[in-house]
Design a protein around this motif. Structure first.
Motif, PDB file in Angstrom:
ATOM      1  N   ARG A 111       0.958  -1.214   0.073  1.00 33.15           N
ATOM      2  CA  ARG A 111      -0.038  -0.024   0.007  1.00 33.15           C
ATOM      3  C   ARG A 111       0.866   1.320   0.012  1.00 33.15           C
ATOM      4  O   ARG A 111       0.443   2.357   0.040  1.00 33.15           O
ATOM      5  N   TRP A 112       2.257   1.107   0.037  1.00 40.46           N
ATOM      6  CA  TRP A 112       3.059   2.241   0.306  1.00 40.46           C
ATOM      7  C   TRP A 112       3.310   2.690  -1.296  1.00 40.46           C
ATOM      8  O   TRP A 112       3.959   2.190  -2.191  1.00 40.46           O
ATOM      9  N   ASP A 113       2.687   4.155  -1.320  1.00 36.99           N
ATOM     10  CA  ASP A 113       3.063   4.907  -2.900  1.00 36.99           C
ATOM     11  C   ASP A 113       3.839   6.165  -2.368  1.00 36.99           C
ATOM     12  O   ASP A 113       3.507   7.050  -1.601  1.00 36.99           O
ATOM     13  N   ALA A 114       4.907   6.268  -3.118  1.00 34.53           N
ATOM     14  CA  ALA A 114       5.975   7.129  -2.868  1.00 34.53           C
ATOM     15  C   ALA A 114       5.837   8.316  -4.014  1.00 34.53           C
ATOM     16  O   ALA A 114       6.929   8.992  -4.429  1.00 34.53           O
ATOM     17  N   ALA A 115       4.815   8.143  -4.740  1.00 31.81           N
ATOM     18  CA  ALA A 115       4.926   9.026  -5.980  1.00 31.81           C
ATOM     19  C   ALA A 115       5.281  10.383  -5.786  1.00 31.81           C
ATOM     20  O   ALA A 115       5.691  11.073  -6.999  1.00 31.81           O
ATOM     21  N   ALA A 116       5.173  11.161  -4.648  1.00 37.46           N
ATOM     22  CA  ALA A 116       5.220  12.633  -4.447  1.00 37.46           C
ATOM     23  C   ALA A 116       6.904  12.808  -4.307  1.00 37.46           C
ATOM     24  O   ALA A 116       7.290  13.895  -4.015  1.00 37.46           O
ATOM     25  N   PHE A 117       7.447  11.820  -4.203  1.00 37.41           N
ATOM     26  CA  PHE A 117       9.133  11.781  -3.498  1.00 37.41           C
ATOM     27  C   PHE A 117       9.843  12.340  -4.619  1.00 37.41           C
ATOM     28  O   PHE A 117       9.869  11.629  -5.596  1.00 37.41           O
ATOM     29  N   ASP A 118      10.486  13.485  -4.618  1.00 38.76           N
ATOM     30  CA  ASP A 118      11.254  13.908  -5.596  1.00 38.76           C
ATOM     31  C   ASP A 118      12.736  14.241  -4.720  1.00 38.76           C
ATOM     32  O   ASP A 118      12.791  15.133  -3.752  1.00 38.76           O
ATOM     33  N   ALA A 119      13.629  13.329  -4.991  1.00 39.06           N
ATOM     34  CA  ALA A 119      14.872  13.385  -4.171  1.00 39.06           C
ATOM     35  C   ALA A 119      15.473  14.733  -3.956  1.00 39.06           C
ATOM     36  O   ALA A 119      15.844  15.193  -2.926  1.00 39.06           O
ATOM     37  N   ASP A 120      15.807  15.192  -5.048  1.00 40.58           N
ATOM     38  CA  ASP A 120      16.345  16.664  -5.387  1.00 40.58           C
ATOM     39  C   ASP A 120      15.766  18.035  -4.456  1.00 40.58           C
ATOM     40  O   ASP A 120      16.351  18.503  -3.832  1.00 40.58           O
ATOM     41  N   ALA A 121      14.523  17.869  -4.543  1.00 44.54           N
ATOM     42  CA  ALA A 121      13.598  18.844  -3.882  1.00 44.54           C
ATOM     43  C   ALA A 121      13.468  18.613  -2.433  1.00 44.54           C
ATOM     44  O   ALA A 121      13.599  19.358  -1.562  1.00 44.54           O
ATOM     45  N   PHE A 122      13.700  17.152  -2.278  1.00 46.48           N
ATOM     46  CA  PHE A 122      13.625  16.800  -0.596  1.00 46.48           C
ATOM     47  C   PHE A 122      14.889  17.342  -0.149  1.00 46.48           C
ATOM     48  O   PHE A 122      14.926  17.888   1.017  1.00 46.48           O
ATOM     49  N   VAL A 123      15.924  16.913  -0.622  1.00 51.96           N
ATOM     50  CA  VAL A 123      17.272  17.339   0.050  1.00 51.96           C
ATOM     51  C   VAL A 123      17.652  18.706  -0.140  1.00 51.96           C
ATOM     52  O   VAL A 123      18.218  19.283   0.864  1.00 51.96           O
ATOM     53  N   GLY A 124      16.912  19.147  -1.157  1.00 54.12           N
ATOM     54  CA  GLY A 124      17.016  20.805  -1.120  1.00 54.12           C
ATOM     55  C   GLY A 124      16.526  21.525   0.112  1.00 54.12           C
ATOM     56  O   GLY A 124      17.144  22.375   0.597  1.00 54.12           O
ATOM     57  N   GLU A 125      15.274  21.009   0.532  1.00 54.73           N
ATOM     58  CA  GLU A 125      14.934  21.540   1.715  1.00 54.73           C
ATOM     59  C   GLU A 125      15.753  21.338   2.786  1.00 54.73           C
ATOM     60  O   GLU A 125      15.835  22.291   3.820  1.00 54.73           O
ATOM     61  N   LEU A 126      16.356  20.207   3.235  1.00 55.48           N
ATOM     62  CA  LEU A 126      17.010  19.857   4.222  1.00 55.48           C
ATOM     63  C   LEU A 126      18.548  20.690   4.069  1.00 55.48           C
ATOM     64  O   LEU A 126      18.957  21.354   5.063  1.00 55.48           O
ATOM     65  N   VAL A 127      19.267  20.890   2.931  1.00 55.42           N
ATOM     66  CA  VAL A 127      20.103  21.847   2.847  1.00 55.42           C
ATOM     67  C   VAL A 127      19.796  23.073   3.179  1.00 55.42           C
ATOM     68  O   VAL A 127      20.824  23.929   3.763  1.00 55.42           O
ATOM     69  N   GLY A 128      18.903  23.682   2.665  1.00 61.06           N
ATOM     70  CA  GLY A 128      18.359  24.815   2.800  1.00 61.06           C
ATOM     71  C   GLY A 128      17.986  25.175   4.322  1.00 61.06           C
ATOM     72  O   GLY A 128      18.259  26.229   4.692  1.00 61.06           O
ATOM     73  N   ALA A 129      17.530  23.916   5.054  1.00 60.71           N
ATOM     74  CA  ALA A 129      17.405  24.234   6.286  1.00 60.71           C
ATOM     75  C   ALA A 129      18.826  24.410   7.451  1.00 60.71           C
ATOM     76  O   ALA A 129      18.837  24.610   8.490  1.00 60.71           O
ATOM     77  N   GLY A 130      19.976  23.977   6.464  1.00 61.33           N
ATOM     78  CA  GLY A 130      21.198  24.151   7.226  1.00 61.33           C
ATOM     79  C   GLY A 130      21.975  22.956   7.357  1.00 61.33           C
ATOM     80  O   GLY A 130      23.098  22.915   7.906  1.00 61.33           O
ATOM     81  N   ALA A 131      21.376  21.926   6.918  1.00 57.56           N
ATOM     82  CA  ALA A 131      22.076  20.597   7.161  1.00 57.56           C
ATOM     83  C   ALA A 131      23.433  20.527   6.266  1.00 57.56           C
ATOM     84  O   ALA A 131      23.520  20.678   5.132  1.00 57.56           O
ATOM     85  N   LYS A 132      24.206  19.694   7.062  1.00 59.21           N
ATOM     86  CA  LYS A 132      25.598  19.571   6.276  1.00 59.21           C
ATOM     87  C   LYS A 132      25.702  17.975   5.972  1.00 59.21           C
ATOM     88  O   LYS A 132      26.751  17.650   5.375  1.00 59.21           O
ATOM     89  N   TYR A 133      25.067  17.048   6.799  1.00 62.52           N
ATOM     90  CA  TYR A 133      24.993  15.649   6.225  1.00 62.52           C
ATOM     91  C   TYR A 133      23.524  15.350   6.708  1.00 62.52           C
ATOM     92  O   TYR A 133      22.762  15.971   7.359  1.00 62.52           O
ATOM     93  N   ILE A 134      23.108  14.377   5.923  1.00 60.25           N
ATOM     94  CA  ILE A 134      21.871  13.774   5.961  1.00 60.25           C
ATOM     95  C   ILE A 134      22.046  12.350   6.041  1.00 60.25           C
ATOM     96  O   ILE A 134      22.749  11.606   5.440  1.00 60.25           O
TER      97      ILE A 134
END
Length: 449
Positions: free
Chosen positions: A103-126
């Motif tokens: 039942r797991w549908d990950a259709a909205a996952f865009d890795a670059d956009a997702f990681v962009g949010e984390l780096v934009g929040a200041g992340a140096k490692y993920i």
């Protein structure tokens, strides 16, 4: 929460292996901020009992009323628990937790956009979860068909995370559940901390299985960090090539500046971890504070702003941890479709905006001679070279007392404007500018040269 560096058994005596003598590298100590990503089958039901201020859960019910949504696969097996009741109502009798994989549908996952949010929040490692205690692997492993390529999303989610993180210029780590794997175990549900270590596989077969999976992750992704959880099977703590010592040796050969944590159940500790724990003072060894933005790592759809850190609270948490010689590994828990819930995104963006102006007082710093002051308006200290950064945790107080050691230093605010201290009653008092009194933390830099 338990401190895992205290668990170093079994005692193998003269048969004990030799562990790597590998120090924590400077890149990690300079990074200060990482993001955990807890995403898995538990993101489909995305539910746990609400916890929060004033909520009391009896000790004997702690696991049946677990605050962590990522523990759904365990709490759903405790008959009569709120999770069990809800599961029966929503999915019906006969629907197992593992059935949710389809039942797991990950259709909205865009890795670059997702990681962009984390780096934009200041992340140096993920650090995404590659396999949590449920045993479902988020990469295309050859060890089991219970993975995200063969079922559910039908995607190699870790490969996507890895590629996007490297493109964004951040460090990439992997979370791995070393000793708990409910998919390949046949134990009762865990209902106490004692059960946590009693109901797990310690045999050689499972130790080989875990090692093969972690070897795959190292070979495919050369992760900058191995974040192991809940120890390692005792059958894999000797001198064998599938045991922890040999595995860590192979890892450091492949990634010489890699980092590991302390949750292996062996004498080698790496970075100390503290989970949902308030640390009172500086810890001399490199350490890492980790928690969710709410009371869970996995997304809990029943949590709201009452249960989650605001942007201001998140900023103050980061400052407090860094002042005490730690890194903050804050967690984002995506929805099943791979989107970041708005409540979490808002706090993350506030953190990123603050770091854009104040990052020099966080990244690359080390603790000062003390973390703060016992009285007066609350402050925290960080240091980089000759500069001591004074973080005023409550700018609305309007002022704070300058430490005696900094009275002769050149003072400036984070925006570069000059600052002065005025004498009052034998103390030097710094008045916080009106423009900074509405910020979560106001930063004064004192150059002691």
């Amino acid at each position: 929460m338990m401190n895992f560096e205290k668990r170093t058994g079994p005692d193998l005596g003269s048969a004990a292996p030799v562990y790597p003598s590998h120090a924590v590298p400077d890149w990690y100590r300079d990074a200060k901020l990482g993001f955990f990503v807890h995403w898995g089958l538990y993101s489909v039901p995305a539910w746990a009992v609400q916890h929060g201020e004033g909520v009391h859960i009896p000790t004997e019910d702690a696991y049946g009323w677990h605050q962590y949504a990522e523990w759904y696969g365990n709490t759903v097996r405790i008959a009569g628990s709120p999770t069990w009741e809800r599961h029966q109502r929503l999915y019906g009798p006969g629907t197992s937790y593992e059935d949710l994989a389809d039942r797991w549908d990950a259709a909205a996952f865009d890795a670059d956009a997702f990681v962009g949010e984390l780096v934009g929040a200041g992340a140096k490692y993920i650090v995404p979860t590659t396999k949590h205690h449920e045993g479902f692997c988020l990469w295309g492993t050859e060890t089991t068909g219970f993975n995200s390529v063969a079922r559910g999303p039908r995607r190699d989610l870790i490969a996507e995370f890895h590629a996007a993180t490297r493109r964004a210029g951040a460090r990439f780590g992997v979370y791995f559940s070393g000793a708990l794997d409910w998919h390949v175990s046949d134990f009762p549900a865990i209902e106490s901390d004692t059960d946590l270590f009693r109901y797990r596989r310690n045999d050689e077969h499972f130790a080989r299985y875990s090692a093969a999976q972690l070897d795959e992750l190292i070979a495919r992704f050369s992760p900058d960090m191995l974040w192991n959880d809940i120890e390692w099977p005792d059958g894999g703590k000797g001198r064998d090539d599938f045991a922890v010592a040999a595995l860590l040796g192979r890892y450091f050969d492949a990634v010489p500046d890699g980092v590991v944590n302390d949750r292996w159940g062996v004498p080698y500790h790496g970075v100390l971890t503290r989970e949902y724990t308030d640390i009172p003072d500086i810890i001399p060894q490199p350490w890492e504070s980790t928690r969710g933005l709410g009371y869970s790592f996995g997304f809990n759809q029943d949590e709201d702003a009452r249960h989650s850190l605001s942007g201001a609270a998140l900023i103050r948490l980061l400052v407090d941890v860094v002042a005490k010689n730690g890194n903050l590994l804050i967690n984002v828990g995506p929805a099943a479709d791979g989107s970041i819930p708005e409540l979490q995104r808002t706090a993350m963006r506030e953190l990123g905006a603050w770091l854009q102006s104040n990052g020099d007082a966080i990244y690359g710093t080390r603790p000062w001679i003390r973390m703060g002051e016992p009285v007066g308006a609350p402050v925290r200290y960080t240091q980089a070279g000759s500069v001591v950064h004074v973080h005023a945790l409550d700018p609305t107080a309007g002022e704070f007392v300058l430490a005696p050691e900094l009275r002769s230093a050149a003072l400036r605010w984070a925006d570069g404007s000059g600052a002065t201290a005025v004498g009052r009653g034998g103390e030097s008092v710094v008045v916080i500018p009106d423009a900074l009194r509405s910020t979560p933390v106001a930063v004064l830099s004192a150059d002691t040269r």
